[in-house]
Design a protein around this motif. Structure first.
Motif, mmCIF file in Angstrom:
data_model
loop_
_atom_site.group_PDB
_atom_site.id
_atom_site.type_symbol
_atom_site.label_atom_id
_atom_site.label_comp_id
_atom_site.label_asym_id
_atom_site.label_seq_id
_atom_site.Cartn_x
_atom_site.Cartn_y
_atom_site.Cartn_z
ATOM 1 N N GLU A 85 130.035 -33.240 -53.148
ATOM 2 C CA GLU A 85 130.300 -32.368 -51.998
ATOM 3 C C GLU A 85 130.479 -30.918 -52.456
ATOM 4 O OE1 GLU A 85 130.742 -31.777 -47.966
ATOM 5 O OE2 GLU A 85 130.276 -33.661 -48.992
ATOM 6 N N ILE B 227 135.164 -22.739 -58.757
ATOM 7 C CA ILE B 227 135.993 -22.388 -57.610
ATOM 8 C C ILE B 227 135.883 -23.541 -56.610
ATOM 9 C CG2 ILE B 227 136.307 -20.673 -55.766
ATOM 10 C CD1 ILE B 227 136.821 -19.386 -58.401
ATOM 11 N N PRO B 228 136.909 -24.000 -55.947
ATOM 12 C CA PRO B 228 138.278 -23.506 -55.907
ATOM 13 C C PRO B 228 139.027 -23.672 -57.240
ATOM 14 C CG PRO B 228 138.080 -25.518 -54.636
ATOM 15 C CD PRO B 228 136.707 -25.115 -55.022
ATOM 16 N N THR C 148 131.293 -19.594 -59.925
ATOM 17 C CA THR C 148 131.559 -20.229 -58.629
ATOM 18 C C THR C 148 131.617 -21.750 -58.722
ATOM 19 O OG1 THR C 148 129.236 -19.834 -58.255
ATOM 20 C CG2 THR C 148 130.761 -18.456 -57.054
ATOM 21 N N ILE D 112 128.764 -26.338 -51.577
ATOM 22 C CA ILE D 112 129.433 -25.173 -51.007
ATOM 23 C C ILE D 112 128.648 -23.915 -51.339
ATOM 24 C CG2 ILE D 112 131.519 -23.760 -51.051
ATOM 25 C CD1 ILE D 112 133.068 -26.315 -51.674
ATOM 26 N N ARG D 113 128.256 -23.195 -50.313
ATOM 27 C CA ARG D 113 127.556 -21.934 -50.511
ATOM 28 C C ARG D 113 128.338 -20.850 -49.802
ATOM 29 N NH1 ARG D 113 125.406 -24.062 -53.774
ATOM 30 N NH2 ARG D 113 123.258 -24.639 -54.169
ATOM 31 N N SER D 114 128.485 -19.707 -50.445
ATOM 32 C CA SER D 114 129.092 -18.602 -49.733
ATOM 33 C C SER D 114 128.506 -17.317 -50.272
ATOM 34 C CB SER D 114 130.600 -18.627 -49.898
ATOM 35 O OG SER D 114 130.982 -17.826 -50.978
ATOM 36 N N ASP D 115 128.711 -16.251 -49.546
ATOM 37 C CA ASP D 115 128.197 -14.951 -49.968
ATOM 38 C C ASP D 115 129.345 -14.005 -50.175
ATOM 39 O OD1 ASP D 115 125.445 -15.699 -49.685
ATOM 40 O OD2 ASP D 115 125.844 -15.734 -47.534
#
Lengths: 277, 87
Positions: A2, A21-22, A18, A6-9
């Motif tokens: 899972e 992270i978390p 990344t 996680i993708r973020s900008d």
């Protein structure tokens, strides 16, 4: 599985590993904010990030080196400053940043700190001061305030703490500042300034430790930040002697010292190898 | 933001506008962004994220002025704001 989706900008993603992270820091822990201020300052300062190294010791704050995408070193306990000094002397082109905690830099690594400051090594030291040994279970540290409860001082800490700005100043640091994680903009500006100057720069960042310190002293992380908001007084240029840290009354923040003197390399070259200088 | 008097040039100043983006999976529910947003744009969401924390929720999206304070105080890299270009 899972996790990998996680993708973020987020604007700092370019500076972070990344995939890690978390991070491991507890909810409400201030180290993440101090770390993010450090990353923002590095980005904004215009220094060459390919020639920037982050060195950390052991402890919660010591995990910082593992989360940045820069070259970084997670060193042995208390020895972040010796590693950083060695690196700077071997390759003077590098910008060396030490990001570590109060226990690592001032308890087990206390001697390294005072001597690096005395010699004016050209490094930047960012110390996240959460008033306690967080990772090992909340024992009293060299920075735990008097009468604070910890797992090793259930009746209250009988000893007075170090005043870190005063210690740094007395040892010979040429840049000394203290901020909290609530004062993110001043903190970022201060780190940026420290990165762009020569000499030993020291920045203390006050941060809450809700698990180790807060639970014993009935202080939630938001309460700590409220204390930072209500009781801090910014006095730039104040003498480090007047930089009080009394959580019941007033906490002095600001940039206390900023002056120039020859660094270790300057003095060494002048004295020991004049024909090289 | 409260003013003790309305600035004389308040009509001429263009206030920037922002859009808050929340990376819910990273949030650990510390509540710093909610407590310290200068415009009180955020509130605690009743929903849970994948780790069991309550992430923030944008309560008043029109009030955000893109000051980035939530972004700088978030310890978990879980919130940021983007500028909405003015017209």
């Amino acid at each position: 599985m899972e996790k990998n989706k996680i993708r973020s900008d987020h604007p700092l993603d370019a500076m972070l590993r990344t995939d890690r992270i978390p991070h491991i820091w507890c909810p409400g822990c201030g180290i993440g904010t101090a770390f993010s201020a450090c990353m923002v300052a590095m980005q904004a300062s215009g220094i060459n990030l390919d020639k920037t190294v982050m060195v950390s010791g052991i402890g919660c704050s010591g995990r910082g080196a593992g989360y940045t995408r820069l070259d970084s070193y997670h060193t042995t306990h208390g020895r972040a400053i010796p590693f950083a000094s060695g690196m700077k002397l071997a390759n003077p082109e590098l910008n060396v940043v030490v990001f570590s905690g109060d226990g690592d830099l001032f308890a087990i690594g206390g001697n390294h700190f005072i001597h690096a400051a005395r010699r004016n090594m050209d490094i930047t030291v960012i110390c996240v001061n959460n008033l306690i040994y967080g990772m090992t279970g909340g024992q009293a540290a060299a920075t735990t305030p008097c009468l604070a409860k910890t797992t090793t001082t259930p009746l209250g800490n009988p000893d007075p703490p170090f005043s870190l700005p005063l210690l740094a100043f007395a040892s010979g640091a040429t840049y000394v500042a203290r901020w909290t994680i609530l004062h993110t903009r001043d903190l970022t500006k201060s780190i940026e300034e420290a990165l762009n100057r020569r000499g030993f720069s020291f920045i203390e960042v006050l941060a809450p430790c809700p698990t180790g310190y807060g639970r014993k002293n009935k202080e939630r992380s938001l309460d700590t930040l409220k204390i930072y908001q209500e009781r801090t007084v910014i006095k730039n240029g104040a003498h480090p002697m007047d930089a009080v840290m009394d959580f019941g009354n007033s906490i002095t923040l600001g940039k206390f010292v900023d002056h120039d003197r020859p660094t270790f390399s300057d003095n060494y070259d002048r004295t020991c190898r004049p024909h090289f200088a | 933001m409260k003013y003790w008097r309305v600035p004389l040039d308040s009509n001429d100043i263009a206030v920037s506008r922002g859009m808050v983006v929340i990376v819910e999976e990273r949030c650990k529910g510390c509540g710093y962004c909610i407590a310290f947003c200068p415009r009180n744009v955020l509130e605690l969401s009743p929903r849970y994220n994948v780790k069991g924390y309550h992430p923030p929720l944008v309560k008043k999206p029109d009030d955000c002025v893109n000051c980035h304070y939530c972004e700088t105080i978030c310890p978990d890299f879980a919130i940021y704001s983007l500028e909405i270009p003015g017209d």
